[in-house]
Design a protein around this motif. Structure first.
Motif, short mmCIF file in Angstrom:
data_model
loop_
_atom_site.label_atom_id
_atom_site.label_comp_id
_atom_site.label_asym_id
_atom_site.label_seq_id
_atom_site.Cartn_x
_atom_site.Cartn_y
_atom_site.Cartn_z
N ALA A 1 11.43 -2.39 5.80
CA ALA A 1 11.63 -1.02 6.27
C ALA A 1 11.92 -0.09 5.09
N ALA A 2 12.73 -0.54 4.16
CA ALA A 2 13.05 0.29 2.99
C ALA A 2 11.80 0.55 2.15
N ALA A 3 10.92 -0.45 2.03
CA ALA A 3 9.69 -0.27 1.27
C ALA A 3 8.78 0.76 1.93
N ILE A 4 8.68 0.70 3.25
CA ILE A 4 7.86 1.68 3.97
C ILE A 4 8.45 3.07 3.81
N ALA A 5 9.75 3.18 3.99
CA ALA A 5 10.41 4.49 3.90
C ALA A 5 10.26 5.10 2.52
N ALA A 6 10.17 4.27 1.51
CA ALA A 6 10.06 4.77 0.13
C ALA A 6 8.62 5.12 -0.25
N ALA A 7 7.66 4.70 0.56
CA ALA A 7 6.24 4.95 0.25
C ALA A 7 5.88 6.38 0.64
N GLY A 8 5.31 7.11 -0.27
CA GLY A 8 5.05 8.52 -0.03
C GLY A 8 4.02 8.82 1.03
N ASN A 9 3.14 7.87 1.34
CA ASN A 9 2.06 8.12 2.28
C ASN A 9 2.25 7.42 3.62
N LEU A 10 3.40 6.78 3.79
CA LEU A 10 3.68 6.05 5.01
C LEU A 10 4.90 6.62 5.71
N GLU A 11 4.96 6.40 7.02
CA GLU A 11 6.10 6.83 7.82
C GLU A 11 6.67 5.63 8.56
N LEU A 12 7.93 5.33 8.34
CA LEU A 12 8.58 4.22 9.05
C LEU A 12 8.85 4.67 10.48
N ARG B 1 4.72 -7.88 5.47
CA ARG B 1 4.92 -8.34 4.10
C ARG B 1 4.82 -7.16 3.15
N PRO B 2 5.50 -7.23 2.00
CA PRO B 2 5.50 -6.11 1.06
C PRO B 2 4.11 -5.77 0.53
N GLN B 3 3.26 -6.77 0.35
CA GLN B 3 1.92 -6.51 -0.19
C GLN B 3 1.12 -5.59 0.71
N LEU B 4 1.32 -5.71 2.02
CA LEU B 4 0.61 -4.86 2.96
C LEU B 4 1.13 -3.43 2.89
N VAL B 5 2.42 -3.27 2.69
CA VAL B 5 2.99 -1.92 2.53
C VAL B 5 2.33 -1.23 1.34
N ALA B 6 2.28 -1.91 0.22
CA ALA B 6 1.69 -1.33 -0.99
C ALA B 6 0.22 -1.02 -0.80
N ALA B 7 -0.51 -1.92 -0.14
CA ALA B 7 -1.94 -1.71 0.06
C ALA B 7 -2.21 -0.51 0.95
N GLY C 1 -3.29 -5.71 15.27
CA GLY C 1 -3.50 -7.09 14.87
C GLY C 1 -3.04 -7.39 13.46
N GLN C 2 -3.10 -8.66 13.11
CA GLN C 2 -2.77 -9.05 11.74
C GLN C 2 -3.79 -8.42 10.79
N LEU C 3 -3.32 -7.90 9.68
CA LEU C 3 -4.15 -7.10 8.80
C LEU C 3 -4.16 -7.68 7.40
N GLN C 4 -5.36 -7.95 6.89
CA GLN C 4 -5.51 -8.38 5.51
C GLN C 4 -5.45 -7.14 4.61
N THR C 5 -4.90 -7.32 3.42
CA THR C 5 -4.75 -6.17 2.53
C THR C 5 -6.09 -5.55 2.16
N ASN C 6 -7.15 -6.36 2.12
CA ASN C 6 -8.45 -5.80 1.74
C ASN C 6 -9.09 -4.96 2.84
N LYS C 7 -8.47 -4.92 4.03
CA LYS C 7 -8.95 -4.07 5.11
C LYS C 7 -8.19 -2.74 5.18
N ALA C 8 -7.20 -2.57 4.34
CA ALA C 8 -6.37 -1.36 4.40
C ALA C 8 -7.20 -0.10 4.22
N LYS C 9 -8.13 -0.11 3.28
CA LYS C 9 -8.95 1.07 3.00
C LYS C 9 -9.71 1.51 4.24
N SER C 10 -10.23 0.56 5.01
CA SER C 10 -10.96 0.90 6.23
C SER C 10 -10.03 1.39 7.33
#
Length: 259
Positions: A178-189, A114-120, A92-101
């Motif tokens: 996609a590039a932002a996800i690929a560059a994030a160390g804790n995420l897998e595109l 959106r890029p903000q969700l990638v970072a969160a 589902g659609q995800l708010q950035t403040n739910k990322a921790k959960s």
């Protein structure tokens, strides 16, 4: 009756779920044959609004991957069913403040728009692994991330922020996300997800999705997952080349009344 009490876990419910699951699996197999595919897409059973008892029965019937779209409901089910070793997909659609959960239980998030969700999410996975380390728990693997694509013909860059959007990034925005996800160390595109627009032939919509998917794989060869197709349009998704299907009502039946 609420989702927490609907359904029950008796033999009758198990038989109903088994019959529905067999019918969906038969549809997938037939669609794959009709499309000339040697493989079959993986089934993700969407269990939103249905009780944990149904998910347990589905696990007994061989379901290993389930989808949820509300964090509070998903977190509770994942905790209750931790003994089953299921993979939980947040769709589902995800708010950035739910990322921790979400990163505490989800193996994949399908709705990156959106890029903000990638970072969160990247930050949340890092903090989750810090927590696990402090408690002597092995770290979680990188979070599988799919860019959700808005398949409306009028979707334009920045479409995820449009009040009319159902979710998803415009195709032109996919490479940057996609590039932002690929560059994030804790995420897998991992690939792409999409929902066929209301009122449009899903075959046409999924054909456009596969064009975006091919372009993505040119830059990111391992991002091969295409999550598309639901109860009403899974045949079109299989024909287009989807690797994963998200099916809820045809497996679980009519959504229980909330209250």
């Amino acid at each position: 009756m609420s989702a927490a009490t609907a359904g029950g876990a008796g033999p009758a419910r198990r038989g109903e779920l088994a019959a529905r699951l067999d019918a969906v699996r038969a549809r997938i197999a037939a669609a794959a044959r009709a499309a000339g595919r040697a493989d079959e897409p993986e089934l993700i059973v969407v269990t939103k609004f249905f009780p944990a008892s149904d998910v347990r029965l589905l696990a007994e019937l061989g379901v290993r991957r389930v989808g949820e779209n509300r964090d509070q409901e998903a977190a509770a089910k994942a905790a209750e069913l931790a003994d089953l070793g299921l993979e939980w997909d947040f769709i589902g659609q995800l708010q950035t403040n739910k990322a921790k959960s979400v990163v505490r239980y989800a193996g994949a998030v399908h709705s990156i728009d959106r890029p903000q969700l990638v970072a969160a999410l990247d930050k949340a996975v890092a903090r989750e692994n810090e927590r696990r380390g402090a408690e002597g728990i092995p770290p979680r693997p990188r979070l599988k991330c799919l860019v959700q694509v808005d398949l409306r013909r009028a979707a334009a860059p920045g479409a995820a922020d449009s009040p009319a959007a159902r979710g998803g990034a415009a195709p032109a925005d996919v490479p940057a996300l996609a590039a932002a996800i690929a560059a994030a160390g804790n995420l897998e595109l991992s690939g792409l997800m999409a929902v066929a627009p209301l009122g449009e032939d899903p075959a046409d919509a999924f054909a456009r999705l596969m064009v975006v998917a091919r372009e993505l794989r040119r830059e990111h060869p391992d991002a091969a997952m295409v999550s598309a197709g639901m109860s009403q349009d899974l045949e079109a998704a299989v024909a287009a080349g989807a690797t994963h299907l998200r099916v809820g009502s045809d497996v679980l039946g009519p959504r229980p009344p909330l209250g």
